[in-house]
Motif scaffolding. Structure first.
Motif, PDB file in Angstrom:
ATOM      1  N   ILE A 157       0.837  -0.985  -0.218  1.00 51.43           N
ATOM      2  CA  ILE A 157      -0.067   0.216  -0.076  1.00 51.43           C
ATOM      3  C   ILE A 157       0.841   1.393   0.121  1.00 51.43           C
ATOM      4  O   ILE A 157       0.500   2.263  -0.630  1.00 51.43           O
ATOM      5  CB  ILE A 157      -0.997   0.044   1.314  1.00 51.43           C
ATOM      6  N   PHE A 158       1.984   1.259   0.893  1.00 50.65           N
ATOM      7  CA  PHE A 158       2.907   2.340   0.782  1.00 50.65           C
ATOM      8  C   PHE A 158       3.506   2.660  -0.461  1.00 50.65           C
ATOM      9  O   PHE A 158       3.563   3.761  -1.000  1.00 50.65           O
ATOM     10  CB  PHE A 158       3.908   2.131   1.903  1.00 50.65           C
ATOM     11  N   SER A 159       3.728   1.493  -1.327  1.00 51.97           N
ATOM     12  CA  SER A 159       4.603   1.733  -2.521  1.00 51.97           C
ATOM     13  C   SER A 159       3.552   2.143  -3.643  1.00 51.97           C
ATOM     14  O   SER A 159       3.724   2.945  -4.073  1.00 51.97           O
ATOM     15  CB  SER A 159       5.004   0.198  -2.853  1.00 51.97           C
ATOM     16  N   SER A 160       2.237   1.736  -3.359  1.00 53.64           N
ATOM     17  CA  SER A 160       1.218   2.320  -4.642  1.00 53.64           C
ATOM     18  C   SER A 160       0.995   3.596  -4.190  1.00 53.64           C
ATOM     19  O   SER A 160       1.268   4.288  -5.266  1.00 53.64           O
ATOM     20  CB  SER A 160       0.038   1.312  -4.087  1.00 53.64           C
TER      21      SER A 160
ATOM     22  N   VAL B 128      11.612   2.452   2.461  1.00 48.58           N
ATOM     23  CA  VAL B 128      10.885   3.142   3.566  1.00 48.58           C
ATOM     24  C   VAL B 128       9.398   2.292   3.985  1.00 48.58           C
ATOM     25  O   VAL B 128       9.316   1.997   5.095  1.00 48.58           O
ATOM     26  CB  VAL B 128      10.283   4.582   3.258  1.00 48.58           C
ATOM     27  N   ALA B 129       8.896   1.574   2.874  1.00 51.12           N
ATOM     28  CA  ALA B 129       7.777   0.900   3.208  1.00 51.12           C
ATOM     29  C   ALA B 129       8.250  -0.412   3.997  1.00 51.12           C
ATOM     30  O   ALA B 129       7.500  -0.584   4.859  1.00 51.12           O
ATOM     31  CB  ALA B 129       7.118   0.371   1.817  1.00 51.12           C
ATOM     32  N   PHE B 130       9.386  -1.169   3.881  1.00 50.02           N
ATOM     33  CA  PHE B 130       9.736  -2.042   4.629  1.00 50.02           C
ATOM     34  C   PHE B 130       9.973  -1.853   6.094  1.00 50.02           C
ATOM     35  O   PHE B 130       9.528  -2.338   6.891  1.00 50.02           O
ATOM     36  CB  PHE B 130      11.031  -2.591   3.817  1.00 50.02           C
TER      37      PHE B 130
ATOM     38  N   ILE C 173      -1.637   7.966   8.849  1.00 46.33           N
ATOM     39  CA  ILE C 173      -1.150   9.220   8.307  1.00 46.33           C
ATOM     40  C   ILE C 173      -0.322   9.308   7.115  1.00 46.33           C
ATOM     41  O   ILE C 173      -0.388   9.621   6.234  1.00 46.33           O
ATOM     42  CB  ILE C 173      -0.629  10.039   9.484  1.00 46.33           C
ATOM     43  N   LEU C 174       0.558   8.246   7.363  1.00 39.69           N
ATOM     44  CA  LEU C 174       1.682   8.016   6.159  1.00 39.69           C
ATOM     45  C   LEU C 174       1.217   7.601   5.219  1.00 39.69           C
ATOM     46  O   LEU C 174       1.766   7.635   3.687  1.00 39.69           O
ATOM     47  CB  LEU C 174       2.876   7.268   6.952  1.00 39.69           C
TER      48      LEU C 174
END
Length: 377
Positions: free
Chosen positions: A120-123, A161-163, A206-207
């Protein structure tokens, strides 16, 4: 000890059961066969459409040199994240949600609590990177653009950062074995609803939702005011008009992608945020059906992007026709091949105009040299 319903990868046992239910041989969330079948069809639709659509998008971009732009490299990363989410999260969480019994072992329990946040972060940060790139290209066109190498470095940083963000979910994951089933949960140091869990959950929301959406709202608002705030001058060159229209189409497509993502994930984040402050909502008998519907909507975000690209972008539409030309009702024309393989039309036009002006200038120069000679003769 209790499981943690994370905003991106919920532990459904805690969301749907009371701890005392773990120790007896009851399951308050058994469903009739027809209901399971209907949900199975609904979730299978997500997986099939997402996998086929996103893999096709990746092929269209990587197999055609013309499609290898900065924006499209981020779209490849977005498509990879979506297809990974559909393959590794949708199916297994759906199976777990049906009867709240974890069949897949501790290793996959850790992975299941780790990878969805990463994807999700990567997307969403791929979408954010596209928004910033469009902003720089349109608002500051004279500043240097991202190169292919720099783009790949940015994508690698997004995943790094996602990891890091998802690591606590993996570290605290565990499985508990009871008489009638196994549960997969996140065992936070101060138990469910404590400082660590609540802080992490709010930080993740938030992130991976609020912050990137605010950034995209600001960038696309400025881009929109620039592109749509004034009409194209009537005497503008064809090249200029074509460039403006092309930029509008790309921005419009990405705005639809972002709005779709925001709409699909909003109920999911609200559901688990409310549960963090009031765990009693997870004890309602109807909550399983509510969760399955909310989870389906969130996971369905992985299948819409290829459809949006196909509907709103001519080149992607040509790519899909070429990819599925083996289907009896789909025909790929030579124009589709030219759309993907040949150089851009406006570049060809610009080259043609440059050559024409050069020839005209040369001809006028030669004429100026000849006329005095004729006069003297």
């Amino acid at each position: 000890m209790d499981a943690t319903p994370d905003p991106s990868t919920p532990s459904l046992t805690s969301s749907l059961e009371e701890p005392e239910d773990w120790y007896n041989n009851t399951n308050r969330f058994e469903q009739p066969g027809w209901q399971v079948a209907l949900w199975g069809v609904a979730y299978a639709l997500i997986v099939v459409v997402s996998v086929i659509g996103n893999i096709t998008v990746i092929w269209i971009i990587l197999a055609h040199r013309r499609m290898r732009t900065v924006t499209n490299y981020f779209i490849v990363n977005l498509a990879f994240s979506d297809v990974s989410m559909a393959s590794f999260n949708t199916v297994f969480n759906f199976v777990y949600a049906l009867h709240n019994d974890w069949y897949f072992g501790l290793g996959f329990c850790r992975f299941q609590n780790f990878f969805p946040i990463t994807a999700i972060f990567s997307s969403i940060y791929s979408m954010t990177a596209i928004a910033v790139d469009r902003y720089m290209a349109i608002i500051h066109p004279l500043k240097p653009r991202l190169s292919a190498t720099t783009t790949k470095i940015v994508i690698a940083l997004i995943w790094a950062v996602a990891f890091s963000l998802a690591f606590p979910q993996c570290f605290y994951s565990k499985t508990l074995f009871f008489f009638h089933r196994t549960v997969c949960l996140v065992d936070w140091p101060d138990d469910y609803g404590g400082k660590h869990q609540l802080t992490y959950q709010i930080a993740v929301i938030i992130l991976i939702y609020v912050l990137p959406l605010l950034v995209m709202l600001a960038t696309y608002s400025l881009v929109g005011m620039t592109l749509w705030g004034s009409e194209i001058p009537g005497e503008a060159s064809d090249l200029y008009q074509n460039q403006i229209r092309a930029k509008r189409k790309v921005v419009k497509m990405m705005i639809v992608v972002v709005l779709t993502f925001a709409f699909c994930w909003l109920p999911f984040h609200i559901y688990f945020l409310l549960g963090s402050f009031n765990e009693d909502i997870y004890k309602k008998k109807y909550i399983q059906q509510v969760y399955l519907a909310i989870f389906w909507l969130a996971m369905s975000s992985t299948m819409y992007n290829p459809i949006i690209y196909c509907c709103l972008n001519k080149r992607f539409r040509s790519g899909f026709r070429r990819a599925f030309r083996w289907c009896p009702f789909i025909r790929a024309s030579e124009e589709d091949n030219m759309e993907l393989q040949h150089t851009r039309t406006f570049q060809m036009t610009r080259s043609y105009r440059t050559e024409t002006s050069s020839v005209a200038h040369q001809a006028s120069t030669e004429l100026e040299d000849i006329i005095p000679k004729l006069i003297k003769a």
